[in-house]
Structures are given as C-alpha cells and as structure tokens.
Design a protein around this motif. Sequence first.
Motif, PDB file in Angstrom:
ATOM      1  N   GLU A 409     -38.573  77.890  61.693  1.00 53.66           N
ATOM      2  CA  GLU A 409     -38.501  79.057  62.576  1.00 53.66           C
ATOM      3  C   GLU A 409     -37.055  79.481  62.844  1.00 53.66           C
ATOM      4  OE1 GLU A 409     -40.507  81.295  63.715  1.00 53.66           O
ATOM      5  OE2 GLU A 409     -42.188  80.341  62.662  1.00 53.66           O
ATOM      6  N   SER A 410     -36.160  78.486  62.956  1.00 56.60           N
ATOM      7  CA  SER A 410     -34.771  78.797  63.291  1.00 56.60           C
ATOM      8  C   SER A 410     -34.165  79.761  62.271  1.00 56.60           C
ATOM      9  CB  SER A 410     -33.948  77.513  63.365  1.00 56.60           C
ATOM     10  OG  SER A 410     -34.077  76.794  62.165  1.00 56.60           O
ATOM     11  N   MET A 411     -34.604  79.660  61.005  1.00 49.58           N
ATOM     12  CA  MET A 411     -34.092  80.552  59.966  1.00 49.58           C
ATOM     13  C   MET A 411     -34.584  81.979  60.206  1.00 49.58           C
ATOM     14  SD  MET A 411     -32.104  79.044  58.004  1.00 49.58           S
ATOM     15  CE  MET A 411     -31.523  77.419  58.359  1.00 49.58           C
ATOM     16  N   TYR A 412     -35.831  82.067  60.661  1.00 49.52           N
ATOM     17  CA  TYR A 412     -36.367  83.396  60.941  1.00 49.52           C
ATOM     18  C   TYR A 412     -35.593  84.070  62.070  1.00 49.52           C
ATOM     19  CZ  TYR A 412     -40.311  82.880  57.800  1.00 49.52           C
ATOM     20  OH  TYR A 412     -41.076  82.739  56.683  1.00 49.52           O
ATOM     21  N   SER A 413     -35.237  83.297  63.103  1.00 46.90           N
ATOM     22  CA  SER A 413     -34.520  83.921  64.218  1.00 46.90           C
ATOM     23  C   SER A 413     -33.115  84.325  63.780  1.00 46.90           C
ATOM     24  CB  SER A 413     -34.491  82.995  65.447  1.00 46.90           C
ATOM     25  OG  SER A 413     -33.896  81.775  65.109  1.00 46.90           O
ATOM     26  N   LEU A 414     -32.529  83.526  62.902  1.00 49.93           N
ATOM     27  CA  LEU A 414     -31.220  83.870  62.361  1.00 49.93           C
ATOM     28  C   LEU A 414     -31.312  85.166  61.535  1.00 49.93           C
ATOM     29  CD1 LEU A 414     -28.524  82.443  62.594  1.00 49.93           C
ATOM     30  CD2 LEU A 414     -28.966  81.317  60.413  1.00 49.93           C
ATOM     31  N   ALA A 415     -32.371  85.235  60.735  1.00 49.04           N
ATOM     32  CA  ALA A 415     -32.584  86.421  59.900  1.00 49.04           C
ATOM     33  C   ALA A 415     -32.713  87.670  60.773  1.00 49.04           C
ATOM     34  CB  ALA A 415     -33.832  86.231  59.039  1.00 49.04           C
ATOM     35  N   LYS A 416     -33.424  87.524  61.854  1.00 53.29           N
ATOM     36  CA  LYS A 416     -33.641  88.643  62.767  1.00 53.29           C
ATOM     37  C   LYS A 416     -32.315  89.121  63.361  1.00 53.29           C
ATOM     38  CE  LYS A 416     -37.597  89.503  65.720  1.00 53.29           C
ATOM     39  NZ  LYS A 416     -38.529  88.804  66.609  1.00 53.29           N
ATOM     40  N   LEU A 417     -31.521  88.135  63.760  1.00 54.08           N
ATOM     41  CA  LEU A 417     -30.229  88.406  64.359  1.00 54.08           C
ATOM     42  C   LEU A 417     -29.330  89.177  63.389  1.00 54.08           C
ATOM     43  CD1 LEU A 417     -29.370  87.439  67.191  1.00 54.08           C
ATOM     44  CD2 LEU A 417     -27.996  85.680  66.054  1.00 54.08           C
ATOM     45  N   LEU A 418     -29.291  88.718  62.144  1.00 55.79           N
ATOM     46  CA  LEU A 418     -28.482  89.383  61.130  1.00 55.79           C
ATOM     47  C   LEU A 418     -28.988  90.799  60.884  1.00 55.79           C
ATOM     48  CD1 LEU A 418     -27.965  86.571  58.467  1.00 55.79           C
ATOM     49  CD2 LEU A 418     -26.173  87.723  59.759  1.00 55.79           C
ATOM     50  N   GLU A 420     -30.174  92.819  62.819  1.00 61.25           N
ATOM     51  CA  GLU A 420     -29.823  93.788  63.864  1.00 61.25           C
ATOM     52  C   GLU A 420     -28.488  94.471  63.588  1.00 61.25           C
ATOM     53  OE1 GLU A 420     -30.062  91.538  67.458  1.00 61.25           O
ATOM     54  OE2 GLU A 420     -32.256  91.380  67.307  1.00 61.25           O
ATOM     55  N   SER A 421     -27.617  93.780  62.861  1.00 60.28           N
ATOM     56  CA  SER A 421     -26.287  94.370  62.656  1.00 60.28           C
ATOM     57  C   SER A 421     -25.972  94.724  61.198  1.00 60.28           C
ATOM     58  CB  SER A 421     -25.214  93.424  63.199  1.00 60.28           C
ATOM     59  OG  SER A 421     -25.453  92.122  62.719  1.00 60.28           O
ATOM     60  N   HIS A 423     -27.504  95.782  56.967  1.00 57.27           N
ATOM     61  CA  HIS A 423     -28.582  96.217  56.090  1.00 57.27           C
ATOM     62  C   HIS A 423     -29.180  95.020  55.361  1.00 57.27           C
ATOM     63  CE1 HIS A 423     -29.236 100.414  56.018  1.00 57.27           C
ATOM     64  NE2 HIS A 423     -27.934 100.690  56.021  1.00 57.27           N
ATOM     65  N   THR A 424     -30.480  94.994  55.206  1.00 58.55           N
ATOM     66  CA  THR A 424     -31.150  93.862  54.554  1.00 58.55           C
ATOM     67  C   THR A 424     -30.581  93.603  53.160  1.00 58.55           C
ATOM     68  OG1 THR A 424     -33.101  94.695  55.652  1.00 58.55           O
ATOM     69  CG2 THR A 424     -33.422  92.871  54.130  1.00 58.55           C
ATOM     70  N   THR A 425     -30.401  94.685  52.373  1.00 59.36           N
ATOM     71  CA  THR A 425     -29.898  94.503  51.001  1.00 59.36           C
ATOM     72  C   THR A 425     -28.520  93.856  51.010  1.00 59.36           C
ATOM     73  OG1 THR A 425     -31.022  96.568  50.570  1.00 59.36           O
ATOM     74  CG2 THR A 425     -29.652  95.689  48.797  1.00 59.36           C
ATOM     75  N   ASN A 426     -27.677  94.289  51.945  1.00 56.37           N
ATOM     76  CA  ASN A 426     -26.333  93.696  52.031  1.00 56.37           C
ATOM     77  C   ASN A 426     -26.412  92.213  52.385  1.00 56.37           C
ATOM     78  OD1 ASN A 426     -25.272  96.136  51.437  1.00 56.37           O
ATOM     79  ND2 ASN A 426     -24.764  96.679  53.557  1.00 56.37           N
ATOM     80  N   ILE A 427     -27.285  91.897  53.292  1.00 58.39           N
ATOM     81  CA  ILE A 427     -27.424  90.493  53.705  1.00 58.39           C
ATOM     82  C   ILE A 427     -27.847  89.656  52.497  1.00 58.39           C
ATOM     83  CG2 ILE A 427     -28.693  88.870  55.161  1.00 58.39           C
ATOM     84  CD1 ILE A 427     -29.212  91.225  57.092  1.00 58.39           C
ATOM     85  N   ILE A 428     -28.876  90.126  51.794  1.00 56.81           N
ATOM     86  CA  ILE A 428     -29.407  89.359  50.663  1.00 56.81           C
ATOM     87  C   ILE A 428     -28.344  89.197  49.589  1.00 56.81           C
ATOM     88  CG2 ILE A 428     -31.177  89.268  48.865  1.00 56.81           C
ATOM     89  CD1 ILE A 428     -32.981  90.884  50.791  1.00 56.81           C
ATOM     90  N   ALA A 429     -27.663  90.311  49.247  1.00 50.95           N
ATOM     91  CA  ALA A 429     -26.651  90.254  48.186  1.00 50.95           C
ATOM     92  C   ALA A 429     -25.538  89.276  48.539  1.00 50.95           C
ATOM     93  CB  ALA A 429     -26.085  91.644  47.930  1.00 50.95           C
ATOM     94  N   ALA A 430     -25.095  89.310  49.795  1.00 48.83           N
ATOM     95  CA  ALA A 430     -24.005  88.420  50.212  1.00 48.83           C
ATOM     96  C   ALA A 430     -24.437  86.960  50.094  1.00 48.83           C
ATOM     97  CB  ALA A 430     -23.602  88.743  51.645  1.00 48.83           C
ATOM     98  N   LEU A 431     -25.649  86.662  50.542  1.00 46.93           N
ATOM     99  CA  LEU A 431     -26.125  85.278  50.479  1.00 46.93           C
ATOM    100  C   LEU A 431     -26.286  84.823  49.036  1.00 46.93           C
ATOM    101  CD1 LEU A 431     -28.732  85.262  53.389  1.00 46.93           C
ATOM    102  CD2 LEU A 431     -26.434  84.306  53.382  1.00 46.93           C
ATOM    103  N   LEU A 432     -26.830  85.710  48.202  1.00 51.52           N
ATOM    104  CA  LEU A 432     -27.024  85.363  46.789  1.00 51.52           C
ATOM    105  C   LEU A 432     -25.683  85.096  46.117  1.00 51.52           C
ATOM    106  CD1 LEU A 432     -29.826  87.814  45.614  1.00 51.52           C
ATOM    107  CD2 LEU A 432     -30.004  85.368  46.049  1.00 51.52           C
ATOM    108  N   ASN A 433     -24.718  85.960  46.423  1.00 47.39           N
ATOM    109  CA  ASN A 433     -23.405  85.788  45.809  1.00 47.39           C
ATOM    110  C   ASN A 433     -22.779  84.459  46.220  1.00 47.39           C
ATOM    111  OD1 ASN A 433     -21.071  86.542  44.331  1.00 47.39           O
ATOM    112  ND2 ASN A 433     -20.080  86.973  46.286  1.00 47.39           N
ATOM    113  N   ASP A 434     -22.947  84.126  47.488  1.00 48.54           N
ATOM    114  CA  ASP A 434     -22.389  82.879  47.982  1.00 48.54           C
ATOM    115  C   ASP A 434     -22.998  81.689  47.265  1.00 48.54           C
ATOM    116  OD1 ASP A 434     -20.747  81.456  49.885  1.00 48.54           O
ATOM    117  OD2 ASP A 434     -22.654  80.730  50.681  1.00 48.54           O
ATOM    118  N   LYS A 435     -24.298  81.774  47.006  1.00 51.28           N
ATOM    119  CA  LYS A 435     -24.985  80.619  46.430  1.00 51.28           C
ATOM    120  C   LYS A 435     -24.969  80.612  44.900  1.00 51.28           C
ATOM    121  CE  LYS A 435     -28.670  77.601  47.464  1.00 51.28           C
ATOM    122  NZ  LYS A 435     -30.004  77.338  47.740  1.00 51.28           N
TER     123      LYS A 435
END
Length: 505
Positions: A409-418, A420-421, A423-435
């Motif tokens: 659940e903690s990941m879901y709340s983190l996802a929600k928080l992100l 809010e500030s 774009h979903t695509t930006n969040i996903i791309a940044a995480l993918l690039n990092d990993k």
Amino acid sequence: MQNIQEFIDLGLSDTSIRAIQEKGFEKPTEIQKRCIPILLKGHGDLIGQAQTGTGKTAAFALPLIEMIDGMKGTKQSERPKALVLVPTRELCTQVCTEIQSLAYGRTVRTVAIYGGASYNIQLRNLKDGVDIVVGTPGRVQDHLERKTLSLEDVRVCVLDEADEMLDMGFIEDIENILSQMPEDRQMLCFSATMPQPILKLASTFMHDYELVKVQTNDMTSSLTKQIFYEVYEKDKLEALRRTIDMDPNFYGLVFCRTKIQCDEIGEKLISMGYNAEALHGDLSQTQRELIVHRMREHRISILVATDVAARGIDIPELTHVINYCLPEDPESYIHRVGRTGRAGKQGLAVTFINPREFRKLAFYKKIAKTEIEKKRVPSVEEIIEAKKKTLLEDLKRIISDAEQGKCPESMYSLAKLLGESHHTTNIIAALLNDKYGRATDTSKYGIIADLYDRSSESRKEPRQRRERPERAERSERPAKHMQKKAPSKKGKKKANTSRFKTLGK
Ligand code: ADP
Ligand code: MG
C-alpha cells in the motif's frame, strides 16, 4: 513473413493476427494448425496431445479470446465464461500473460486463482467481473466451496497440462470442479502425454471428442534454426556480444577451437559483465563438473567450451549454440548444433565464419543435409528494439503482479503523492530511466564490418583481404549517436552488466 498467411488461413481475426505478429510467431505449430480451426467453430470437445513447447497455450487461448471478444456488446453476466485449469501457480501466471498478450488490446478480463496468494484480492478481482479464470484445481475448488466463484456460465473448460495435474493428485478436485459446470459446456484437454487416467476422465466428462495427436518427431528437426554470419576474425567478439544481447534470455554454449581461445573469450565475456565461464580440458574433473553444474542451475548463462570438453555433457533447454569458430568437420557441426532445440524448445544455432570459410560451410551444409541461412549481424538498433520488447513484457508482468496485490500500500500512496505534482508519463519515464537506462545504453557497442552484401566473386580473392576491413568499416552504418563515440581501444567504456537482471526471472 509469407508464413503469416498460414495463421490467417486458420480463420483467426485481424486483431489476433496482429497479436501473433507482435509476438514474433512466424507460422503456426502443428498442434495450433490442427486445433485452432476446430475450436473456432465454438463447439465440440477435443483432446490435444503434443510435446512440451509446441505452443499448446496459444492453440486454445486464441479461440477463447475470439469467443470472449465475440460476446462483447451482448448483455453478459459478470461470471466467468471460461475456466482454464493448470497444475502450478507458475503456469497460472504464464497462461494469463500469454492470454493477455494474444488479446492485444481486446478486453479479456482474466483472473488468476492459485494457492498461496491472498483470497481477498482474488475475491475482489472475481467480483469486478471476469471472462476467463485461470486457476489451480485446489484453489478453484476452495473458491467453489466458499461460494466465491460460480461456474454456472462457463462455456468452455480447458484442462491444461492435464498429465501433470493428474500426477500431482488433483483428480478429485478436477472431477468435483467439472461436475459443477453446465452439461453442455465445451471441454478441451491439453497434455504432452496421454496416460490412461486422462482417457478415463475424458470418457466420464467429455462428449464425443476429437483427438489431435502430434507425433514427437515431427518437430525435432525444425526446432533448431541454423544461421551464419560472415565476419572478420577481429569482429567476432563484437558479433558475439550482439548475438547474446539480442536475446535477454540467452542461455547457450559458445564453441571455440582451442583451450587458449576458450579462456580468452570466456575472460572477455566476464569482463564485459556477462555470466560466462570457460570449460576446457586443462581444468580438473572436479572444476569441470562444478562449472557444468552451475550452468545447469542457470547460475551461469554462457559456457565457452571446446568440443572435447563439451563432449557428453547434457545441458537442457539451451537457447543458443554459437560456433565462434567453424568446427573441424561436418560431424562436429551436427553434434554441436544438436545441443539446442531439444525437449520441444526452439533453439538457434549461429555459426561465425570468416570470408575464407564460405566454401567450407557450403560443404558442411551438403554433408549435414541442412539449411544454414545467411544473416546479417544484428545492428545496435535491432538489439535495442529486442531489449525494449522484453522489457515491455517484463514490465507488464510486474504490473499484473501489482494488480494481483503484490505491491504494498505504501507504494500506492507514494504514487498518489507524485501524481499530484507530475504528469504520469513523466513519472514513469523517469523511473524507467533510473532503473533500466543502462540496459538500453548503446555506447558499449563497437563497429563491425558488414560483409553481408559481399558478392561471392570477391570471396575468391583472398589477396584483397588486407584492404577490405577499412572499406567495409566505412560502409557500416552505426547508429547516429554512435558515430562520434566509436570506441578507441583505451577509452572504451566499462561494459554494461545489466541485462535486465534486476527484473529477475
Ligand atoms: P506448450 O504448452 O506446448 O508446452 P507453450 O504454449 O508454453 O507450449 O509455448 C512455448 C513457447 O512457444 C511460448 O513462449 C510461446 O509464446 C511460443 N510459441 C507458441 N506458438 C508459437 C509459434 N507459432 N511460433 C513461435 N513461437 C510460438
Ligand atoms: Mg502448456
């Protein structure tokens, strides 16, 4: 690609054909060819017998998907229309993933039901409405007892890997489950072997059924695809690296001629970050056994070996056999290549030849009575494409796992928080690039002379060999961003070790 017509001829929809192309299937396997047209009729029971790895899943999944898709638009209950019983949780996930990829955008709500996972999540997924339930007999039976699953609307029931389910002692559960379905449902049974208990089960629970049996030896010869690359000696290591990188699941043998070469290639692969080991006659018996053992356990994925050292060792499920050097004679060619494509798994044999060995290879082809197709060494772009494809599949699996409740659940709340500030695509791309940014990095690849288009004329003139490398190198078309970075020997970047290992298997 003209083989795709064979899929079209089976009567599959355009979307299914696109899914098949996307998955890279070129032609239907024998069991698919014979079962799909029968199943597309939508009635009649069937037993399909073919060895492991012959695509039995798609043989029933494609017609199931077409059926579910055909029901769209009509008022349907939220209860499952199809039930697929499988022996293990691994197969459960595997079959779900195969169904999803073959559905290719069509909504086919598939729920996996297996032991050891939370009831609550399975319950929630079932309540949300479901088209296909894929489950292990024990857990499906549990849900039936708890009345959290109803089979009243099931039109098709599939027993997948039926022999294994019976071996595991699921017979009572299966009988129980089958007796809770409408009498007129269609029943399909897929298995690698057909022991007596299955036929007995069939005679109790199936109506008149068709038996589609594919002989084991139909497949063996076609299971290994044989290709060759023409490369200069100096380019062989780069060709090897690219061949390995084309398949993130690479698990193969690389054959060299001498012990020294064996050690050298093994060490180079290790320094590039691969999980490799050299196997040759200078090692003690114990050392050799240890290495082979680690290979069998998949702790090593590449074994660089001489013919002598590899003699008699059996490593199942190899994806590749690479002839880094052309073997001494056609017999060893046949022997080496025969190590992959066994037990129903498709294998690829790749032979590297230098320009002077062309005639020798032609002679091997004749003696071995086999086709060895000339191919171009994979380009960097092709490798990245292949990596992206696997990455996408792996990510889809991770997401589907999360949807099954494997994400805290903690990941879901983190996802929600992100969310809010950003774009979903930006969040996903940044995480993918990092990993995974490093895994898709192209700078580690070197330049390789492209000899693919050389005419056989020039092959007869070995004297010109000296000047050819430069010329061929100029004609090579590396990726645009690589041209500046063509590696000098000293400034070579440290090899990228990531082959999506972080994803696990
Ligand atoms: P089985 O159930 O017969 O053991 P699977 O259905 O698990 O075999 O298929 C084995 C593998 O072969 C899977 O990775 C699947 O995607 C692939 N496959 C299935 N059909 C084809 C095809 N026509 N061409 C190439 N690969 C295929
Ligand atoms: Mg199967």
